[in-house]
Enzyme design. Sequence first.
Site, PDB file in Angstrom:
ATOM      1  N   CYS A  54       3.106   8.249   1.671  1.00  0.00           N
ATOM      2  CA  CYS A  54       3.583   7.239   2.616  1.00  0.00           C
ATOM      3  C   CYS A  54       3.763   5.938   1.830  1.00  0.00           C
ATOM      4  O   CYS A  54       2.814   5.461   1.197  1.00  0.00           O
ATOM      5  CB  CYS A  54       2.518   7.103   3.702  1.00  0.00           C
TER       6      CYS A  54
ATOM      7  N   CYS B 254       5.486  -7.715   7.254  1.00  0.00           N
ATOM      8  CA  CYS B 254       6.576  -7.263   8.133  1.00  0.00           C
ATOM      9  C   CYS B 254       6.847  -8.342   9.169  1.00  0.00           C
ATOM     10  O   CYS B 254       5.919  -8.947   9.709  1.00  0.00           O
ATOM     11  CB  CYS B 254       6.192  -5.960   8.826  1.00  0.00           C
TER      12      CYS B 254
ATOM     13  N   CYS C  22      -2.064   1.118   8.369  1.00  0.00           N
ATOM     14  CA  CYS C  22      -1.197   0.626   7.311  1.00  0.00           C
ATOM     15  C   CYS C  22      -1.280  -0.894   7.274  1.00  0.00           C
ATOM     16  O   CYS C  22      -1.280  -1.552   8.283  1.00  0.00           O
ATOM     17  CB  CYS C  22       0.234   1.120   7.522  1.00  0.00           C
TER      18      CYS C  22
ATOM     19  N   CYS D 166      -0.555  -3.490  14.784  1.00  0.00           N
ATOM     20  CA  CYS D 166      -0.345  -3.081  13.392  1.00  0.00           C
ATOM     21  C   CYS D 166      -0.890  -4.148  12.444  1.00  0.00           C
ATOM     22  O   CYS D 166      -0.569  -5.335  12.580  1.00  0.00           O
ATOM     23  CB  CYS D 166       1.154  -2.880  13.176  1.00  0.00           C
TER      24      CYS D 166
ATOM     25  N   GLU E 113       0.819  -1.214   0.000  1.00  0.00           N
ATOM     26  CA  GLU E 113       0.000   0.000   0.000  1.00  0.00           C
ATOM     27  C   GLU E 113       0.848   1.257   0.000  1.00  0.00           C
ATOM     28  O   GLU E 113       1.959   1.268   0.533  1.00  0.00           O
ATOM     29  CB  GLU E 113      -0.853   0.029   1.276  1.00  0.00           C
TER      30      GLU E 113
ATOM     31  N   CYS F 153       4.467  -6.083  15.381  1.00  0.00           N
ATOM     32  CA  CYS F 153       3.857  -5.243  16.425  1.00  0.00           C
ATOM     33  C   CYS F 153       2.363  -5.586  16.470  1.00  0.00           C
ATOM     34  O   CYS F 153       1.691  -5.547  15.434  1.00  0.00           O
ATOM     35  CB  CYS F 153       4.044  -3.762  16.115  1.00  0.00           C
TER      36      CYS F 153
HETATM   37  N1  SAH Z   1       8.051  -0.337  10.379  1.00  0.00           N
HETATM   38  C1  SAH Z   1       8.293   1.034  10.533  1.00  0.00           C
HETATM   39  C2  SAH Z   1       7.595   1.891   9.481  1.00  0.00           C
HETATM   40  C3  SAH Z   1       6.230   1.446   9.071  1.00  0.00           C
HETATM   41  S1  SAH Z   1       4.985   1.564  10.325  1.00  0.00           S
HETATM   42  C4  SAH Z   1       7.931   1.500  11.914  1.00  0.00           C
HETATM   43  O1  SAH Z   1       7.307   0.743  12.662  1.00  0.00           O
HETATM   44  O2  SAH Z   1       8.310   2.619  12.255  1.00  0.00           O
HETATM   45  C5  SAH Z   1       4.780   3.354  10.340  1.00  0.00           C
HETATM   46  C6  SAH Z   1       4.135   3.875  11.588  1.00  0.00           C
HETATM   47  O3  SAH Z   1       2.757   3.459  11.653  1.00  0.00           O
HETATM   48  C7  SAH Z   1       4.801   3.401  12.864  1.00  0.00           C
HETATM   49  O4  SAH Z   1       5.060   4.472  13.736  1.00  0.00           O
HETATM   50  C8  SAH Z   1       3.768   2.469  13.414  1.00  0.00           C
HETATM   51  O5  SAH Z   1       3.901   2.297  14.773  1.00  0.00           O
HETATM   52  C9  SAH Z   1       2.472   3.127  12.991  1.00  0.00           C
HETATM   53  N2  SAH Z   1       1.297   2.270  13.100  1.00  0.00           N
HETATM   54  C10 SAH Z   1       1.198   0.962  12.792  1.00  0.00           C
HETATM   55  N3  SAH Z   1      -0.043   0.494  13.089  1.00  0.00           N
HETATM   56  C11 SAH Z   1      -0.737   1.519  13.584  1.00  0.00           C
HETATM   57  C12 SAH Z   1      -2.067   1.659  14.088  1.00  0.00           C
HETATM   58  N4  SAH Z   1      -2.911   0.638  14.152  1.00  0.00           N
HETATM   59  N5  SAH Z   1      -2.433   2.892  14.518  1.00  0.00           N
HETATM   60  C13 SAH Z   1      -1.583   3.944  14.463  1.00  0.00           C
HETATM   61  N6  SAH Z   1      -0.312   3.866  14.023  1.00  0.00           N
HETATM   62  C14 SAH Z   1       0.110   2.661  13.590  1.00  0.00           C
HETATM   63 FE1  SF4 Z   2       6.306  -3.712  11.112  1.00  0.00          FE
HETATM   64 FE2  SF4 Z   2       3.960  -2.573  11.611  1.00  0.00          FE
HETATM   65 FE3  SF4 Z   2       5.742  -2.887  13.580  1.00  0.00          FE
HETATM   66 FE4  SF4 Z   2       6.202  -1.068  11.639  1.00  0.00          FE
HETATM   67  S1  SF4 Z   2       4.529  -1.023  13.145  1.00  0.00           S
HETATM   68  S2  SF4 Z   2       7.637  -2.585  12.496  1.00  0.00           S
HETATM   69  S3  SF4 Z   2       5.268  -2.143   9.895  1.00  0.00           S
HETATM   70  S4  SF4 Z   2       4.732  -4.533  12.435  1.00  0.00           S
END
Ligand code: SAH
Ligand code: SF4
Length: 454
Positions: free
Chosen positions: A130, A137, A361, A144, A111, A141
Amino acid sequence: MIEPAAPSPARSVPATPHDLRPGVAGVDPLELAALLAEMGEPAFRARQVGDAVWRSEAASWDAVTTLGLPLRAGLAERLRFDSIAETDLRVADDDATLKALHRLSDGRLVESVLMHYPARGERRERNTLCISSQAGCAVGCPFCATGELGFERDLDVAEIVDQVRHARRRLVSQGRHLTNLVFMGMGEPLLNLDAVIGAARAITDADRFGLGARHLTISTSGVVPGIERLTALSPQWTLAVSLHAVRDALRDLLVPLNRRWPVRAVVAAAAGYAAATGRRVSYEYVMIDGLNDTPADADALARLVAGTGSHVNCIPMNPVAHTPWQASAPERIEAFAGRLRAAGIGVTIRRNRGQEVGAACGQLAAEKSAEPAAVAVAWRRERLVAASAAALAGERSRDPAPPGLPAGSPRPVVARTEPRTAAPRTAAPRTAGRPDRRPAVGRQSPRPPRRGSR
Ligand code: SAH
Ligand code: SF4
């Protein structure tokens, strides 16, 4: 020498065979010149091809009418003009947000999101894109949607850059141009660092895409060797670090990489980047109701980043189905940000964009994958509730860090750190206040049933 894209290490079976021709946008200008020379073309062709790739509205070799037919055919045999096979678009926020779901040549989905911010007062209009660096990934997390998909494969330079070229074409058709680029889509950029550096160079090279280096941000969940590698390169790119928790026990849960590189090692590496580049680091902090948003959390965060000149972005959590968590209430986020400001820390509260079109995302891609069984979602949520309670009680995860990380010294195993100073408000409703001896999320093996492959 132009190498074909590396074979996919993905766990799922691709829907279509991978097109092995490299994408032209990922080819270094010197290699492109060498290829054209090998094809018997005069030197000025390299600039013509470069113009077609970086500055024209053409979407295929067929549309590059500045080149003769035989040359177009020869190039098409060797290089893909566009490595993104097709794109579905969804608009939101009164057309100010455009979420694109890109299908790669092997059928995998990634995306990108284009956000328009109109000019306001002194502030000029901004168009921020973005982009994704990986399909899925490995970091996992739990809040996410991409993390829930698991790792599929790294994108190559062209697949990263082509998200930008697509957005550029859309913007040009509206009389706009791209002002900012953030690696905040799917994937962990610093776990695909060679391709991300290659893409960032192409995007900020004045002879190629030409975006100002300071307008490009790379976000990481805390891959310390990757931050150190970037520090050694010392670019003018902005570094954003996804912090989300200050106490290691909670960060072990929210950002499983913390089990390998704990929060203080990450902040020290980020300070090294700031010192080497003179660029202010931003910290991303997803606000989750009752989990990481108490006054004590704000004070701990203020202590951690005080004096570093860093900026904190507070982001209300976008809801994702498999978690028991919700975004903190607006007044709670305001109070959190207020405490940081009172401590002299620069803070922004980020408004979530594109809520109505798959907010988080990875969410669009997740929608296209097989629906997880209700029992799997319930299983996952239950374990997250248990893991939250353990983390809030200061219990560190004993799970291994996500697999496939670069070498680095693992943290010493510590069972408990920094007991919580303020009681959680709403997290872990089934277990809060009681010791919970059930295994934390990820401790169990194997993992819960996952979404099917796409
Ligand atoms: N992997 C990298 C970049 C991609 S994620 C990282 O984690 O920094 C980009 C941002 O989106 C990160 O700060 C992540 O914590 C945030 N993000 C992911 N899922 C989210 C959610 N459900 N609500 C808000 N922010 C989210
Ligand atoms: Fe991966 Fe999502 Fe964690 Fe970023 S926030 S490191 S994309 S699992």
